[in-house]
Design an enzyme around this catalytic site. Sequence first.
Site, mmCIF file in Angstrom:
data_model
loop_
_atom_site.group_PDB
_atom_site.id
_atom_site.type_symbol
_atom_site.label_atom_id
_atom_site.label_comp_id
_atom_site.label_asym_id
_atom_site.label_seq_id
_atom_site.Cartn_x
_atom_site.Cartn_y
_atom_site.Cartn_z
ATOM 1 N N CYS A 47 0.854 -1.177 0.000
ATOM 2 C CA CYS A 47 0.000 0.000 0.000
ATOM 3 C C CYS A 47 0.897 1.236 0.000
ATOM 4 O O CYS A 47 2.039 1.188 0.466
ATOM 5 C CB CYS A 47 -0.897 -0.023 1.246
ATOM 6 S SG CYS A 47 -1.838 1.489 1.544
ATOM 7 N N HIS A 48 0.386 2.342 -0.519
ATOM 8 C CA HIS A 48 1.197 3.555 -0.598
ATOM 9 C C HIS A 48 1.676 4.013 0.773
ATOM 10 O O HIS A 48 2.739 4.629 0.904
ATOM 11 C CB HIS A 48 0.410 4.682 -1.284
ATOM 12 C CG HIS A 48 1.252 5.889 -1.578
ATOM 13 N ND1 HIS A 48 1.319 6.964 -0.718
ATOM 14 C CD2 HIS A 48 2.090 6.169 -2.605
ATOM 15 C CE1 HIS A 48 2.152 7.857 -1.215
ATOM 16 N NE2 HIS A 48 2.630 7.404 -2.353
ATOM 17 N N THR A 49 0.904 3.705 1.820
ATOM 18 C CA THR A 49 1.314 4.096 3.179
ATOM 19 C C THR A 49 2.635 3.432 3.566
ATOM 20 O O THR A 49 3.484 4.040 4.218
ATOM 21 C CB THR A 49 0.217 3.734 4.194
ATOM 22 O OG1 THR A 49 -0.999 4.373 3.796
ATOM 23 C CG2 THR A 49 0.581 4.187 5.597
ATOM 24 N N HIS A 69 0.870 -3.911 5.995
ATOM 25 C CA HIS A 69 -0.358 -3.850 6.801
ATOM 26 C C HIS A 69 -1.592 -4.323 6.040
ATOM 27 O O HIS A 69 -2.670 -4.393 6.607
ATOM 28 C CB HIS A 69 -0.583 -2.426 7.316
ATOM 29 C CG HIS A 69 -0.816 -1.402 6.245
ATOM 30 N ND1 HIS A 69 0.219 -0.887 5.500
ATOM 31 C CD2 HIS A 69 -1.945 -0.837 5.771
ATOM 32 C CE1 HIS A 69 -0.278 -0.024 4.620
ATOM 33 N NE2 HIS A 69 -1.586 0.015 4.753
ATOM 34 N N GLU A 70 -1.438 -4.661 4.776
ATOM 35 C CA GLU A 70 -2.572 -5.165 3.990
ATOM 36 C C GLU A 70 -2.295 -6.639 3.730
ATOM 37 O O GLU A 70 -1.367 -6.971 2.980
ATOM 38 C CB GLU A 70 -2.657 -4.370 2.683
ATOM 39 C CG GLU A 70 -3.977 -4.511 1.954
ATOM 40 C CD GLU A 70 -4.066 -3.551 0.775
ATOM 41 O OE1 GLU A 70 -4.670 -2.482 0.926
ATOM 42 O OE2 GLU A 70 -3.529 -3.874 -0.293
ATOM 43 N N CYS A 99 -11.577 -2.404 20.014
ATOM 44 C CA CYS A 99 -11.406 -3.025 21.334
ATOM 45 C C CYS A 99 -12.738 -3.540 21.871
ATOM 46 O O CYS A 99 -12.786 -4.481 22.652
ATOM 47 C CB CYS A 99 -10.769 -2.049 22.317
ATOM 48 S SG CYS A 99 -11.878 -0.696 22.869
ATOM 49 N N CYS A 102 -14.481 0.814 24.330
ATOM 50 C CA CYS A 102 -14.405 2.278 24.449
ATOM 51 C C CYS A 102 -15.675 2.935 23.910
ATOM 52 O O CYS A 102 -16.534 2.289 23.299
ATOM 53 C CB CYS A 102 -13.169 2.803 23.707
ATOM 54 S SG CYS A 102 -13.295 2.737 21.903
ATOM 55 N N CYS A 105 -16.146 2.405 20.128
ATOM 56 C CA CYS A 105 -16.570 1.063 19.744
ATOM 57 C C CYS A 105 -18.029 0.800 20.112
ATOM 58 O O CYS A 105 -18.728 0.062 19.420
ATOM 59 C CB CYS A 105 -15.675 0.009 20.395
ATOM 60 S SG CYS A 105 -14.020 -0.090 19.650
ATOM 61 N N CYS A 113 -11.661 3.602 17.313
ATOM 62 C CA CYS A 113 -11.349 3.013 18.623
ATOM 63 C C CYS A 113 -10.287 3.824 19.365
ATOM 64 O O CYS A 113 -9.228 4.135 18.814
ATOM 65 C CB CYS A 113 -10.868 1.581 18.420
ATOM 66 S SG CYS A 113 -10.332 0.738 19.918
ATOM 67 N N ARG A 117 -6.725 2.921 17.649
ATOM 68 C CA ARG A 117 -6.679 3.811 16.489
ATOM 69 C C ARG A 117 -5.262 3.854 15.919
ATOM 70 O O ARG A 117 -4.286 3.711 16.640
ATOM 71 C CB ARG A 117 -7.117 5.213 16.920
ATOM 72 C CG ARG A 117 -7.376 6.173 15.790
ATOM 73 C CD ARG A 117 -7.813 7.532 16.322
ATOM 74 N NE ARG A 117 -8.995 7.440 17.167
ATOM 75 C CZ ARG A 117 -9.622 8.512 17.654
ATOM 76 N NH1 ARG A 117 -9.175 9.720 17.389
ATOM 77 N NH2 ARG A 117 -10.693 8.370 18.407
ATOM 78 N N CYS A 177 -7.228 -3.070 3.816
ATOM 79 C CA CYS A 177 -6.844 -1.649 3.916
ATOM 80 C C CYS A 177 -7.513 -0.812 2.833
ATOM 81 O O CYS A 177 -8.628 -0.359 2.969
ATOM 82 C CB CYS A 177 -5.331 -1.482 3.871
ATOM 83 S SG CYS A 177 -4.806 0.257 3.888
ATOM 84 N N ARG A 372 -2.613 -2.843 -7.151
ATOM 85 C CA ARG A 372 -2.125 -3.609 -6.015
ATOM 86 C C ARG A 372 -1.253 -4.750 -6.523
ATOM 87 O O ARG A 372 -1.618 -5.453 -7.465
ATOM 88 C CB ARG A 372 -3.278 -4.177 -5.190
ATOM 89 C CG ARG A 372 -3.902 -3.172 -4.219
ATOM 90 C CD ARG A 372 -2.900 -2.816 -3.137
ATOM 91 N NE ARG A 372 -3.462 -1.971 -2.095
ATOM 92 C CZ ARG A 372 -3.353 -0.641 -2.074
ATOM 93 N NH1 ARG A 372 -2.750 -0.011 -3.074
ATOM 94 N NH2 ARG A 372 -3.845 0.052 -1.065
#
Length: 379
Positions: A47-49, A69-70, A99, A102, A105, A113, A117, A177, A372
């Site tokens: 991913c670009h992130t 993360h994906e 979670c 909270c 949530c 969250c 987060r 993602c 992707r």
Amino acid sequence: MSTVGQTIKCKAAIAWEAGKPLVIEEVEVAPPQTGEVRLKIHYTSLCHTDVYFWEAKGQTPLFPRIFGHEASGIVESVGEGVTHLQPGDHALPVFTGECGDCVHCKSEESNMCELLRINTDRGVMISDGKSRFSKDGKPIHHFLGTSTFSEYTVLHAGCVAKINPAAPLDKVTVLSCGICTGLGATVNVAKPKPGSSVAIFGLGAVGLAAAEGARICGAKRIIGIDLVPERFEQAKKFGCNEFVNPKDHDKPIQQVIAEMTNGGVDRAVECTGSIQAMVSAFECVHDGWGVAVLVGVPSKDDAFKTAPINFLNERTLKGTFYGNYKPRTDLPGVVEKYLSGELEVDKFITHSVPFTEINKAFDYMLKGESIRCLIRMQD
């Protein structure tokens, strides 16, 4: 031999320095602690992130680090207190969490969250401030609480969504993602009505997912706006049926779109992070009922400037985080939409490489060649 409770040695792609090729090396992955899950990653994608933080041009560098993360995988073991997952479950890891306790949530209106987060600066587990990755006895930083560029990874259980085992893990990887971010921005937030008009600013992966959402909602006119005309042909596969390149006009793009649509589009979704695109997206929606949704992440010093009369004339501006999806609650349903054929996912995956060639995925993205690129961990 069971690996439960044991430290696992496996391969991971380590970023030792900013902007330098990742190096695949053997690392040790500690067992999950209370409230954590250890996943065996089967597929991950870029991913670009990941690229943004790997380049480390706009934030505090944190290296060595395992990005990613994906992804998709299967639960290997769970820590004490984890009840919604068990070994063998098919799952999607997510960079944000749920979670369940909270105020966010418990609200039907929020997915932000308080505990889980997104935190781009944290390189350790939230429970004890330590890393679960090490090499030669030295810790390696986590990324977004996921670190999926590793054959095994440890996450907070609230960042793991259990999915239908009938779903092909390679295809649903991209739902963890970018696709959900764009899709949800349209389906959950903009909510265009059948037969309506939607403008999509930016035709990268997230923008194409937003267009896919407009298609699913039954929008009639889906207008793609991008500075790269080569993206237009590809965007037709995702429902876009009109295209505008701001470079082709000598007037503000919001004015162009208003003229095209007899006063403005019903909905606009901005997926670029450009502050000018954000302003244009808001100002191009129709007065009386138009809604603009901001998805892209701007520079921290940017400021949004528009005339207050635009609000008084009953235009609405909204923002969204991860398409307003709650990871554990909502992702299983998105996977079901794919399985039923309502959501088309395969077309987002344009390239595929074995884990040993992970740096090719970076090359494809930096050259703008891929939507992707799937990275096969088990080859």
